[in-house]
Design an enzyme around this catalytic site. Sequence first.
Site, PDB file in Angstrom:
ATOM      1  N   ARG A  53       0.792  -1.557  -0.035  1.00  0.00           N
ATOM      2  CA  ARG A  53       0.022   0.137  -0.064  1.00  0.00           C
ATOM      3  C   ARG A  53       0.973   1.373   0.167  1.00  0.00           C
ATOM      4  O   ARG A  53       0.715   2.398  -0.519  1.00  0.00           O
ATOM      5  CB  ARG A  53      -0.864  -0.105   1.148  1.00  0.00           C
ATOM      6  CG  ARG A  53      -1.615   1.292   1.355  1.00  0.00           C
ATOM      7  CD  ARG A  53      -2.865   1.471   2.337  1.00  0.00           C
ATOM      8  NE  ARG A  53      -3.145   0.343   3.213  1.00  0.00           N
ATOM      9  CZ  ARG A  53      -2.092   0.561   4.378  1.00  0.00           C
ATOM     10  NH1 ARG A  53      -1.359   1.533   4.735  1.00  0.00           N
ATOM     11  NH2 ARG A  53      -2.218  -0.536   5.339  1.00  0.00           N
ATOM     12  N   TYR A 105     -16.104  16.899 -15.461  1.00  0.00           N
ATOM     13  CA  TYR A 105     -16.392  15.490 -15.639  1.00  0.00           C
ATOM     14  C   TYR A 105     -17.646  15.119 -14.409  1.00  0.00           C
ATOM     15  O   TYR A 105     -17.509  15.645 -13.232  1.00  0.00           O
ATOM     16  CB  TYR A 105     -15.373  14.761 -15.275  1.00  0.00           C
ATOM     17  CG  TYR A 105     -15.513  13.054 -15.235  1.00  0.00           C
ATOM     18  CD1 TYR A 105     -15.747  12.445 -16.287  1.00  0.00           C
ATOM     19  CD2 TYR A 105     -15.307  12.460 -14.041  1.00  0.00           C
ATOM     20  CE1 TYR A 105     -16.170  11.112 -16.359  1.00  0.00           C
ATOM     21  CE2 TYR A 105     -15.811  11.107 -13.796  1.00  0.00           C
ATOM     22  CZ  TYR A 105     -16.048  10.576 -15.302  1.00  0.00           C
ATOM     23  OH  TYR A 105     -16.081   9.142 -15.075  1.00  0.00           O
ATOM     24  N   LYS A 202      -7.898   6.922 -19.315  1.00  0.00           N
ATOM     25  CA  LYS A 202      -7.883   7.255 -20.546  1.00  0.00           C
ATOM     26  C   LYS A 202      -6.903   7.413 -21.457  1.00  0.00           C
ATOM     27  O   LYS A 202      -6.243   6.166 -21.712  1.00  0.00           O
ATOM     28  CB  LYS A 202      -8.791   8.672 -20.447  1.00  0.00           C
ATOM     29  CG  LYS A 202      -9.561   8.796 -19.568  1.00  0.00           C
ATOM     30  CD  LYS A 202     -11.011   7.977 -19.588  1.00  0.00           C
ATOM     31  CE  LYS A 202     -12.016   7.827 -18.472  1.00  0.00           C
ATOM     32  NZ  LYS A 202     -12.522   9.222 -17.885  1.00  0.00           N
TER      33      LYS A 202
HETATM   34  C1  LIG Z   1     -12.910   9.592 -16.723  1.00  0.00           C
HETATM   35  C2  LIG Z   1     -12.496  10.847 -15.794  1.00  0.00           C
HETATM   36  C3  LIG Z   1     -12.313  11.138 -14.501  1.00  0.00           C
HETATM   37  C4  LIG Z   1     -12.417  10.038 -13.616  1.00  0.00           C
HETATM   38  O1  LIG Z   1     -11.613   9.087 -13.825  1.00  0.00           O
HETATM   39  P1  LIG Z   1     -11.975   7.484 -13.343  1.00  0.00           P
HETATM   40  O2  LIG Z   1     -10.291   6.793 -13.730  1.00  0.00           O
HETATM   41  O3  LIG Z   1     -13.091   7.119 -14.134  1.00  0.00           O
HETATM   42  O4  LIG Z   1     -12.087   7.410 -11.857  1.00  0.00           O
HETATM   43  C5  LIG Z   1     -12.002  12.407 -14.221  1.00  0.00           C
HETATM   44  N1  LIG Z   1     -11.879  13.416 -15.049  1.00  0.00           N
HETATM   45  C6  LIG Z   1     -11.989  13.400 -16.498  1.00  0.00           C
HETATM   46  C7  LIG Z   1     -12.007  14.461 -17.441  1.00  0.00           C
HETATM   47  C8  LIG Z   1     -12.326  12.189 -16.916  1.00  0.00           C
HETATM   48  O5  LIG Z   1     -12.812  11.982 -18.252  1.00  0.00           O
END
Ligand SMILES: *Cc1c(COP(=O)(O)O)cnc(C)c1O
Length: 386
Positions: A53, A105, A202
Amino acid sequence: MLSNFYKMKFNTKTIHGGQEHDSAYGAVMPPIYQTSTYAQTTPGGHKGYEYSRTHNPTRHALECSFASIENGKYGLAFASGLSAIDAIIKLLKPGDEVISTNDLYGGSYRLFTKIYEDFGIKFHFIGMENTSSIESYINKNTKLIWVETPTNPMMNIIDIEATSKIAKKHNLLLAVDNTFATPYLQLPLDLGADIVMHSATKYLGGHSDVVMGALIVNDKDLADRLYFIQNASGAVCGPQDSFLVLRGIKTLHIRMQRHCENGKIIAEYLEKHPKIEKVYWPGFENHPNHNIAKSQMKDFGGMVSFTTKDNNFKEAIKIVERLKIFTLAESLGGVESLAGHPASMTHASIPKEKREKTGVVDSLIRLSVGIEDVDDLIADLKQAIG
Ligand SMILES: *Cc1c(COP(=O)(O)O)cnc(C)c1O
């Protein structure tokens, strides 16, 4: 070690930044240290790792890569983008106030309003396309400015450097969600931000196979406070996922280059299409903040949103259902093209009147343009839109 690599150019950093070959056998890629704990010869006698952790060698390699590509000194990896944001908000105390982008988001908005407002933190959601509006919301309780640029799904652009000047003048932290742009396109720390945040799910991961978050900072005190929260709250990612994102980052620059090329061709195709009303893409000269996009970003990215002239909810759903190469799905930033219909998907819980005020009308469709052959993507849009 990182400082030795600081001078590398971006396309080299994605591959080598902060990396060392494995000391045991010279493995070129860091081994996946699938372990929770580490043998000690005597209490406290260990090789820098005690418990996963707190630290893990594969995660550490990834955290060094995060820091390198964002021109930062310290990187931290989390279990998701939202847990990375959660760690930032845990820097605050009840009574503190945050000024945030209003077009952001949905999960960030939910975390702020449904969890942290109950802990006594106050959020102001405002349009930041004109940064001069920010100062009127600053008071003695304000601690943090939260910026997402380009915004989701309307592709608004916020001037990071101008916002950082306001933050510095009032001694506030500036955090930038750099998920859409990635460090290939913009470097918020260089523009004066204190914290860069990513949903590494992403573009950084880039292959739609991992959920992960990242934070990058330059200030040692801030890094120490965030490392403390990372370990104390425990929302860390595992070694397997760390390996996958590290591998993803190695091709970030060439993927982003193609995302931008395909994004431009598709934005221009849609702009000329007789059934299309409006295309939201910061590369157009008539985009309200095109000049800021041009100065703070290297290119305009692979995210494109559009509306149709009929503005018909049912027809928009039919378009996304007819798409064959674009997959109808949440998320973005992978090698494959995705399409989403915000009014029935990500923004469905927001009342129609409220969502339409920010531009999320019934026919709005958001594309995450992938790196396939752009001719095939255009042919797919053509048959789906008609
Ligand atoms: C997807 C996303 C998040 C959240 O991220 P996760 O990995 O799904 O928890 C935050 N900000 C933006 C701009 C995103 O596209």
